[in-house]
Design a protein around this motif. Sequence first.
Motif, PDB file in Angstrom:
ATOM      1  N   ALA A 148       0.830  -1.216   0.127  1.00 43.12           N
ATOM      2  CA  ALA A 148      -0.032  -0.041   0.016  1.00 43.12           C
ATOM      3  C   ALA A 148       0.719   1.158   0.096  1.00 43.12           C
ATOM      4  CB  ALA A 148      -0.844  -0.139   1.083  1.00 43.12           C
ATOM      5  N   ALA A 149       1.955   1.433   0.999  1.00 41.68           N
ATOM      6  CA  ALA A 149       2.587   2.569   1.095  1.00 41.68           C
ATOM      7  C   ALA A 149       3.385   2.496  -0.464  1.00 41.68           C
ATOM      8  CB  ALA A 149       3.762   2.361   2.004  1.00 41.68           C
ATOM      9  N   ALA A 150       4.006   1.484  -1.115  1.00 45.64           N
ATOM     10  CA  ALA A 150       4.825   1.668  -2.068  1.00 45.64           C
ATOM     11  C   ALA A 150       3.813   1.989  -3.210  1.00 45.64           C
ATOM     12  CB  ALA A 150       5.317   0.294  -2.687  1.00 45.64           C
ATOM     13  N   ILE A 151       2.772   1.608  -3.429  1.00 45.96           N
ATOM     14  CA  ILE A 151       1.856   2.119  -4.391  1.00 45.96           C
ATOM     15  C   ILE A 151       1.480   3.575  -4.313  1.00 45.96           C
ATOM     16  CG2 ILE A 151      -0.429   1.936  -5.508  1.00 45.96           C
ATOM     17  CD1 ILE A 151      -0.227  -1.231  -5.040  1.00 45.96           C
ATOM     18  N   ALA A 152       1.189   3.774  -3.012  1.00 47.86           N
ATOM     19  CA  ALA A 152       0.851   5.295  -2.911  1.00 47.86           C
ATOM     20  C   ALA A 152       2.141   6.327  -3.206  1.00 47.86           C
ATOM     21  CB  ALA A 152       0.523   5.489  -1.176  1.00 47.86           C
ATOM     22  N   GLY A 153       3.344   5.775  -2.855  1.00 46.09           N
ATOM     23  CA  GLY A 153       4.259   6.365  -3.208  1.00 46.09           C
ATOM     24  C   GLY A 153       4.778   6.622  -4.726  1.00 46.09           C
ATOM     25  N   ALA A 154       4.466   5.488  -5.548  1.00 48.92           N
ATOM     26  CA  ALA A 154       4.604   5.369  -6.863  1.00 48.92           C
ATOM     27  C   ALA A 154       3.516   6.569  -7.526  1.00 48.92           C
ATOM     28  CB  ALA A 154       4.435   4.116  -7.299  1.00 48.92           C
ATOM     29  N   GLY A 155       2.349   6.666  -6.784  1.00 48.05           N
ATOM     30  CA  GLY A 155       1.257   7.271  -7.398  1.00 48.05           C
ATOM     31  C   GLY A 155       1.773   8.973  -7.317  1.00 48.05           C
ATOM     32  N   TRP A 156       2.341   9.296  -6.305  1.00 45.84           N
ATOM     33  CA  TRP A 156       2.752  10.586  -5.922  1.00 45.84           C
ATOM     34  C   TRP A 156       3.790  10.793  -6.873  1.00 45.84           C
ATOM     35  CZ3 TRP A 156       0.075  14.630  -4.080  1.00 45.84           C
ATOM     36  CH2 TRP A 156      -0.939  14.297  -3.355  1.00 45.84           C
ATOM     37  N   LEU A 157       4.740   9.900  -6.920  1.00 45.27           N
ATOM     38  CA  LEU A 157       5.947  10.149  -7.902  1.00 45.27           C
ATOM     39  C   LEU A 157       5.528  10.347  -9.250  1.00 45.27           C
ATOM     40  CD1 LEU A 157       9.218  10.383  -8.039  1.00 45.27           C
ATOM     41  CD2 LEU A 157       8.988   7.979  -8.304  1.00 45.27           C
ATOM     42  N   LEU A 158       4.492   9.834  -9.644  1.00 44.87           N
ATOM     43  CA  LEU A 158       4.036  10.001 -11.253  1.00 44.87           C
ATOM     44  C   LEU A 158       3.522  11.368 -11.252  1.00 44.87           C
ATOM     45  CD1 LEU A 158       3.174   8.801 -13.767  1.00 44.87           C
ATOM     46  CD2 LEU A 158       1.170   8.086 -12.849  1.00 44.87           C
ATOM     47  N   ILE A 159       2.641  11.771 -10.108  1.00 44.02           N
ATOM     48  CA  ILE A 159       2.138  13.190 -10.317  1.00 44.02           C
ATOM     49  C   ILE A 159       3.390  14.246 -10.425  1.00 44.02           C
ATOM     50  CG2 ILE A 159       0.864  14.875  -8.791  1.00 44.02           C
ATOM     51  CD1 ILE A 159      -0.905  12.510  -7.907  1.00 44.02           C
ATOM     52  N   ALA A 160       4.314  13.974  -9.526  1.00 49.87           N
ATOM     53  CA  ALA A 160       5.312  14.903  -9.341  1.00 49.87           C
ATOM     54  C   ALA A 160       6.166  14.925 -10.746  1.00 49.87           C
ATOM     55  CB  ALA A 160       6.454  14.572  -8.221  1.00 49.87           C
ATOM     56  N   ALA A 161       6.245  13.822 -11.484  1.00 42.97           N
ATOM     57  CA  ALA A 161       6.986  13.799 -12.612  1.00 42.97           C
ATOM     58  C   ALA A 161       6.132  14.657 -13.865  1.00 42.97           C
ATOM     59  CB  ALA A 161       7.169  12.372 -13.081  1.00 42.97           C
ATOM     60  N   ILE A 162       4.659  14.237 -13.886  1.00 45.00           N
ATOM     61  CA  ILE A 162       4.014  14.933 -14.901  1.00 45.00           C
ATOM     62  C   ILE A 162       4.012  16.487 -14.413  1.00 45.00           C
ATOM     63  CG2 ILE A 162       1.613  15.216 -15.618  1.00 45.00           C
ATOM     64  CD1 ILE A 162       1.179  12.298 -14.909  1.00 45.00           C
ATOM     65  N   ALA A 163       3.866  16.992 -13.292  1.00 40.12           N
ATOM     66  CA  ALA A 163       3.828  18.413 -12.875  1.00 40.12           C
ATOM     67  C   ALA A 163       5.126  19.030 -13.134  1.00 40.12           C
ATOM     68  CB  ALA A 163       3.276  18.689 -11.479  1.00 40.12           C
ATOM     69  N   GLY A 164       6.307  18.389 -12.904  1.00 41.93           N
ATOM     70  CA  GLY A 164       7.568  18.739 -12.976  1.00 41.93           C
ATOM     71  C   GLY A 164       7.858  18.900 -14.585  1.00 41.93           C
TER      72      GLY A 164
END
Length: 149
Positions: free
Chosen positions: A63-79
Amino acid sequence: MQTLETARTYGRIAWLRRQVLLQLALRRVVAGVVAALAALVALGFGTAAAYMGLRLWMGPIGAAAIAGAGWLLIAAIAGIYAGSTPRSTELDALEQMEVEARERTAVAVERLTGIGARAETMSGTLTLLFALFRALRRMGRRGGDAPDA
């Protein structure tokens, strides 16, 4: 009057272009802030996932790994969006209008400078002719009064 109107037009176009550029820059700044916050959250979840993985090896890790990966994806798109160069037909058209207005203003100012230079030359020539006329007139008066030797 045409020069003043040309300068006003250039000023309006330049102001509009600056406003569009500012709006685009503000959007990119907001996207950059979102990217930074998302990256921090991703690091937090990634750290939590690593901690839980080392500690438990089961359930909460996924659960934590999936949540972290989701936030990382959002960060990559916004960046990626924040780092992109803005292009729009509106901005290109305003830039072209600004260049044309600046050129017209430069031509008008050059024309006025030319008129000023011609007026200065003309007034200098008139002053010189007037001085020459006065000198000849004085010489004419003195010539009639001079005694013969």
